[in-house]
Scaffold this motif. Sequence first.
Motif, PDB file in Angstrom:
ATOM      1  N   LEU A 198       0.851  -1.187   0.000  1.00  0.00           N
ATOM      2  CA  LEU A 198       0.000   0.000   0.000  1.00  0.00           C
ATOM      3  C   LEU A 198       0.886   1.236   0.000  1.00  0.00           C
ATOM      4  O   LEU A 198       1.764   1.382   0.862  1.00  0.00           O
ATOM      5  N   ARG A 199       0.680   2.115  -0.970  1.00  0.00           N
ATOM      6  CA  ARG A 199       1.444   3.371  -1.000  1.00  0.00           C
ATOM      7  C   ARG A 199       0.686   4.400  -0.167  1.00  0.00           C
ATOM      8  O   ARG A 199      -0.468   4.732  -0.460  1.00  0.00           O
ATOM      9  N   VAL A 200       1.371   4.915   0.860  1.00  0.00           N
ATOM     10  CA  VAL A 200       0.732   5.768   1.858  1.00  0.00           C
ATOM     11  C   VAL A 200       1.365   7.159   1.863  1.00  0.00           C
ATOM     12  O   VAL A 200       2.588   7.296   1.774  1.00  0.00           O
ATOM     13  N   ASN A 201       0.522   8.200   1.971  1.00  0.00           N
ATOM     14  CA  ASN A 201       0.983   9.579   2.131  1.00  0.00           C
ATOM     15  C   ASN A 201       0.543  10.112   3.487  1.00  0.00           C
ATOM     16  O   ASN A 201      -0.574   9.833   3.930  1.00  0.00           O
ATOM     17  N   MET A 202       1.434  10.901   4.111  1.00  0.00           N
ATOM     18  CA  MET A 202       1.116  11.530   5.399  1.00  0.00           C
ATOM     19  C   MET A 202       1.583  12.976   5.372  1.00  0.00           C
ATOM     20  O   MET A 202       2.670  13.275   4.867  1.00  0.00           O
ATOM     21  N   GLN A 203       0.744  13.868   5.926  1.00  0.00           N
ATOM     22  CA  GLN A 203       1.104  15.281   5.990  1.00  0.00           C
ATOM     23  C   GLN A 203       0.499  15.923   7.223  1.00  0.00           C
ATOM     24  O   GLN A 203      -0.667  15.669   7.570  1.00  0.00           O
ATOM     25  N   ASN A 204       1.296  16.765   7.875  1.00  0.00           N
ATOM     26  CA  ASN A 204       0.842  17.475   9.071  1.00  0.00           C
ATOM     27  C   ASN A 204       0.651  18.947   8.743  1.00  0.00           C
ATOM     28  O   ASN A 204       1.611  19.673   8.486  1.00  0.00           O
ATOM     29  N   LYS A 205      -0.608  19.384   8.737  1.00  0.00           N
ATOM     30  CA  LYS A 205      -0.918  20.786   8.482  1.00  0.00           C
ATOM     31  C   LYS A 205      -1.165  21.554   9.772  1.00  0.00           C
ATOM     32  O   LYS A 205      -1.528  22.732   9.744  1.00  0.00           O
ATOM     33  N   GLY A 206      -0.980  20.894  10.902  1.00  0.00           N
ATOM     34  CA  GLY A 206      -1.210  21.535  12.202  1.00  0.00           C
ATOM     35  C   GLY A 206      -0.044  22.413  12.637  1.00  0.00           C
ATOM     36  O   GLY A 206       0.978  22.515  11.961  1.00  0.00           O
ATOM     37  N   LYS A 207      -0.215  23.023  13.817  1.00  0.00           N
ATOM     38  CA  LYS A 207       0.783  23.951  14.341  1.00  0.00           C
ATOM     39  C   LYS A 207       1.871  23.240  15.141  1.00  0.00           C
ATOM     40  O   LYS A 207       2.928  23.826  15.398  1.00  0.00           O
ATOM     41  N   GLY A 263       1.798  -6.668   9.476  1.00  0.00           N
ATOM     42  CA  GLY A 263       2.373  -5.954   8.337  1.00  0.00           C
ATOM     43  C   GLY A 263       3.588  -5.158   8.772  1.00  0.00           C
ATOM     44  O   GLY A 263       3.946  -5.107   9.952  1.00  0.00           O
ATOM     45  N   SER A 264       4.228  -4.518   7.807  1.00  0.00           N
ATOM     46  CA  SER A 264       5.421  -3.712   8.088  1.00  0.00           C
ATOM     47  C   SER A 264       5.352  -2.422   7.290  1.00  0.00           C
ATOM     48  O   SER A 264       4.672  -2.342   6.257  1.00  0.00           O
ATOM     49  N   THR A 265       6.066  -1.403   7.767  1.00  0.00           N
ATOM     50  CA  THR A 265       6.082  -0.104   7.099  1.00  0.00           C
ATOM     51  C   THR A 265       7.496   0.220   6.619  1.00  0.00           C
ATOM     52  O   THR A 265       8.482  -0.264   7.174  1.00  0.00           O
ATOM     53  N   ASP A 266       7.569   1.047   5.592  1.00  0.00           N
ATOM     54  CA  ASP A 266       8.869   1.458   5.066  1.00  0.00           C
ATOM     55  C   ASP A 266       8.753   2.877   4.511  1.00  0.00           C
ATOM     56  O   ASP A 266       7.842   3.183   3.738  1.00  0.00           O
ATOM     57  N   GLY A 267       9.672   3.751   4.933  1.00  0.00           N
ATOM     58  CA  GLY A 267       9.725   5.107   4.393  1.00  0.00           C
ATOM     59  C   GLY A 267       8.883   6.131   5.113  1.00  0.00           C
ATOM     60  O   GLY A 267       8.986   7.322   4.802  1.00  0.00           O
ATOM     61  N   LEU A 268       8.032   5.733   6.047  1.00  0.00           N
ATOM     62  CA  LEU A 268       7.195   6.695   6.767  1.00  0.00           C
ATOM     63  C   LEU A 268       7.990   7.320   7.909  1.00  0.00           C
ATOM     64  O   LEU A 268       8.713   6.620   8.627  1.00  0.00           O
ATOM     65  N   PRO A 285       5.856  19.145   4.652  1.00  0.00           N
ATOM     66  CA  PRO A 285       5.518  18.604   3.336  1.00  0.00           C
ATOM     67  C   PRO A 285       4.851  17.232   3.456  1.00  0.00           C
ATOM     68  O   PRO A 285       4.713  16.682   4.545  1.00  0.00           O
ATOM     69  N   THR A 286       4.487  16.681   2.315  1.00  0.00           N
ATOM     70  CA  THR A 286       3.885  15.350   2.275  1.00  0.00           C
ATOM     71  C   THR A 286       4.984  14.288   2.254  1.00  0.00           C
ATOM     72  O   THR A 286       5.928  14.390   1.470  1.00  0.00           O
ATOM     73  N   PHE A 287       4.855  13.307   3.127  1.00  0.00           N
ATOM     74  CA  PHE A 287       5.803  12.199   3.183  1.00  0.00           C
ATOM     75  C   PHE A 287       5.131  10.943   2.620  1.00  0.00           C
ATOM     76  O   PHE A 287       3.945  10.708   2.846  1.00  0.00           O
ATOM     77  N   SER A 288       5.904  10.153   1.892  1.00  0.00           N
ATOM     78  CA  SER A 288       5.380   8.930   1.281  1.00  0.00           C
ATOM     79  C   SER A 288       6.118   7.710   1.799  1.00  0.00           C
ATOM     80  O   SER A 288       7.310   7.769   2.105  1.00  0.00           O
TER      81      SER A 288
END
Length: 213
Positions: free
Chosen positions: A126-135, A157-162, A171-174
Amino acid sequence: MLGSGSVSAFLGFDIGSKALKGVTTPDSRPTTKFSSAKTGSSQHGGTLLKEEEILKIVKARIEGKTRTKSEKIEEEDEEIATNKQKQKPQEEIKEKPQEGFPVTAESGGVNFSVQSARYSGGALQLRVNMQNKGKDSVRFLYSFLDITDNKGRTLSGSTDGLPSELPANGPTFSGTVSIPTALLDDVKSISLSITDYPAQKLKLEVSDIPVGK
């Protein structure tokens, strides 16, 4: 005696003249040599070209080679342009969003989205994007990521790159979330859920992610 000597001298001169008859001295004059050489070449069918004619022939050959190279370059450019035009539709298809995606969730100014799903190397990726627009920056511990299927069963499962921390207004992280294919034999969709660590003030949950083969 005088008469005998005169007769001998006359006979010697006469014999010498006959012996040298037909013998000529070499002609060392350059003009004569050039004329002879030109006449000889004409007799053998040869042709002497003028300097202007030689230059014209050389120039014509050079222009012919240059024109041939230019034509080859133009043909190669046309082939490259044609190939690019053929590849454009394929690239557009690849960039087109996958059906059912993206699947997104938002909490406390943090956006969590699954952009696509594909099977590769014995796992669902699963290709996942994460972004924080908060303060404020937000930290995550991905070992706390919950993965469940449409029947409520927990999957590993396992994650990679987050990133472990999302900076404020960043910015947006993938990255990717990988789940072994063996766990998805009869699964139609899955859900992902994670909370920040250690505060646990927000919860990101993405549901009904299609995983059909």
